[in-house]
Design a protein around this motif. Structure first.
Motif, short mmCIF file in Angstrom:
data_model
loop_
_atom_site.label_atom_id
_atom_site.label_comp_id
_atom_site.label_asym_id
_atom_site.label_seq_id
_atom_site.Cartn_x
_atom_site.Cartn_y
_atom_site.Cartn_z
N TYR A 62 -25.92 47.77 -45.51
CA TYR A 62 -26.32 47.46 -44.13
C TYR A 62 -27.81 47.07 -44.09
O TYR A 62 -28.18 46.07 -43.46
CB TYR A 62 -26.05 48.66 -43.23
N TYR A 63 -28.65 47.84 -44.74
CA TYR A 63 -30.09 47.60 -44.73
C TYR A 63 -30.43 46.22 -45.28
O TYR A 63 -31.26 45.51 -44.73
CB TYR A 63 -30.79 48.68 -45.56
N ASN A 64 -29.75 45.83 -46.35
CA ASN A 64 -30.05 44.55 -46.99
C ASN A 64 -29.38 43.35 -46.33
O ASN A 64 -29.94 42.25 -46.35
CB ASN A 64 -29.65 44.59 -48.46
N HIS A 65 -28.19 43.54 -45.76
CA HIS A 65 -27.40 42.40 -45.27
C HIS A 65 -27.35 42.27 -43.76
O HIS A 65 -27.17 41.15 -43.26
CB HIS A 65 -25.97 42.49 -45.82
N ASP A 66 -27.46 43.36 -43.02
CA ASP A 66 -27.24 43.31 -41.57
C ASP A 66 -28.42 43.74 -40.72
O ASP A 66 -28.55 43.30 -39.59
CB ASP A 66 -26.02 44.19 -41.20
N ARG A 67 -29.25 44.61 -41.21
CA ARG A 67 -30.36 45.16 -40.42
C ARG A 67 -31.48 44.13 -40.34
O ARG A 67 -32.08 43.76 -41.35
CB ARG A 67 -30.88 46.44 -41.08
N ILE A 68 -31.75 43.65 -39.13
CA ILE A 68 -32.78 42.63 -38.99
C ILE A 68 -34.16 43.27 -38.94
O ILE A 68 -34.31 44.44 -38.56
CB ILE A 68 -32.56 41.75 -37.74
N LEU A 70 -38.18 42.27 -37.69
CA LEU A 70 -39.04 41.31 -37.00
C LEU A 70 -40.00 40.65 -37.98
O LEU A 70 -40.31 39.46 -37.86
CB LEU A 70 -39.81 42.00 -35.87
N ARG A 71 -40.47 41.44 -38.96
CA ARG A 71 -41.40 40.91 -39.97
C ARG A 71 -40.78 39.78 -40.78
O ARG A 71 -41.48 38.97 -41.37
CB ARG A 71 -41.81 42.06 -40.88
N LEU A 72 -39.45 39.76 -40.83
CA LEU A 72 -38.74 38.72 -41.59
C LEU A 72 -38.13 37.69 -40.64
O LEU A 72 -37.06 37.14 -40.90
CB LEU A 72 -37.64 39.35 -42.46
N GLN A 73 -38.81 37.42 -39.55
CA GLN A 73 -38.39 36.43 -38.56
C GLN A 73 -37.03 36.75 -37.95
O GLN A 73 -36.23 35.86 -37.66
CB GLN A 73 -38.39 35.02 -39.18
N GLY A 74 -36.73 38.02 -37.77
CA GLY A 74 -35.48 38.44 -37.16
C GLY A 74 -34.27 38.30 -38.07
O GLY A 74 -33.13 38.32 -37.61
N LEU A 75 -34.50 38.20 -39.37
CA LEU A 75 -33.42 38.09 -40.34
C LEU A 75 -33.31 39.37 -41.15
O LEU A 75 -34.24 40.17 -41.21
CB LEU A 75 -33.69 36.92 -41.30
N SER A 76 -32.17 39.55 -41.80
CA SER A 76 -32.03 40.65 -42.74
C SER A 76 -32.76 40.25 -44.02
O SER A 76 -33.02 39.06 -44.24
CB SER A 76 -30.55 40.91 -43.04
N PRO A 77 -33.06 41.19 -44.91
CA PRO A 77 -33.73 40.82 -46.17
C PRO A 77 -32.96 39.77 -46.97
O PRO A 77 -33.55 38.83 -47.51
CB PRO A 77 -33.83 42.15 -46.92
N VAL A 78 -31.65 39.88 -47.05
CA VAL A 78 -30.86 38.90 -47.81
C VAL A 78 -30.90 37.54 -47.13
O VAL A 78 -31.09 36.51 -47.78
CB VAL A 78 -29.41 39.39 -48.00
N GLN A 79 -30.75 37.51 -45.80
CA GLN A 79 -30.80 36.24 -45.09
C GLN A 79 -32.16 35.57 -45.27
O GLN A 79 -32.24 34.36 -45.47
CB GLN A 79 -30.55 36.47 -43.59
N TYR A 80 -33.22 36.36 -45.21
CA TYR A 80 -34.57 35.83 -45.37
C TYR A 80 -34.76 35.22 -46.75
O TYR A 80 -35.27 34.12 -46.89
CB TYR A 80 -35.59 36.95 -45.13
N TYR A 84 -35.26 30.95 -47.83
CA TYR A 84 -36.35 30.37 -48.59
C TYR A 84 -35.97 30.00 -50.01
O TYR A 84 -36.67 29.24 -50.66
CB TYR A 84 -37.58 31.28 -48.54
N LYS A 85 -34.86 30.51 -50.47
CA LYS A 85 -34.37 30.14 -51.79
C LYS A 85 -33.84 28.71 -51.78
O LYS A 85 -33.94 27.98 -52.74
CB LYS A 85 -33.27 31.11 -52.23
N GLN A 86 -33.27 28.29 -50.65
CA GLN A 86 -32.67 26.97 -50.52
C GLN A 86 -33.72 25.87 -50.43
O GLN A 86 -33.40 24.71 -50.63
CB GLN A 86 -31.74 26.94 -49.31
N HIS A 87 -34.95 26.19 -50.10
CA HIS A 87 -35.99 25.15 -49.94
C HIS A 87 -36.69 24.84 -51.21
O HIS A 87 -36.88 25.44 -52.11
CB HIS A 87 -37.02 25.59 -48.89
#
Length: 87
Positions: A62-68, A70-80, A84-87
């Motif tokens: 949950y912490y890594n995949h779902d918990r947003i 604010l410091r990560l632009q409202g994303l979860s750590p995995v989403q964040y 940036y991995k795709q760019h």
């Protein structure tokens, strides 16, 4: 703590340490464990160790995949990271 150090040696566990008195090395993990305790551990009761272990695994997912965050632009750590991995 000498007693703790001896216990680790008895269990054949190597203690991870940096320079004496340098607390900054563990700041990220200390923050995570504080969050884990306040959001998960203190909020639940566990009948046995297996239930606790399963709950911790679920919380980490949950912490890594779902918990947003604010410091990560409202994303979860995995989403964040994926953003940036795709760019």
């Amino acid at each position: 703590m000498p007693v703790y150090g001896r216990r680790l040696k008895q269990q054949k566990v190597r203690q991870s340490m940096s320079r004496k008195g340098n607390c900054l090395d563990n700041a990220t993990m200390e923050s995570f464990f504080g969050t884990l305790k306040s959001e998960f551990f203190y909020m639940n009761r566990f009948r046995n160790v297996d239930e606790l272990q399963t709950g911790i695994k679920d919380y980490i997912h949950y912490y890594n995949h779902d918990r947003i965050k604010l410091r990560l632009q409202g994303l979860s750590p995995v989403q964040y990271r994926m953003k940036y991995k795709q760019h």
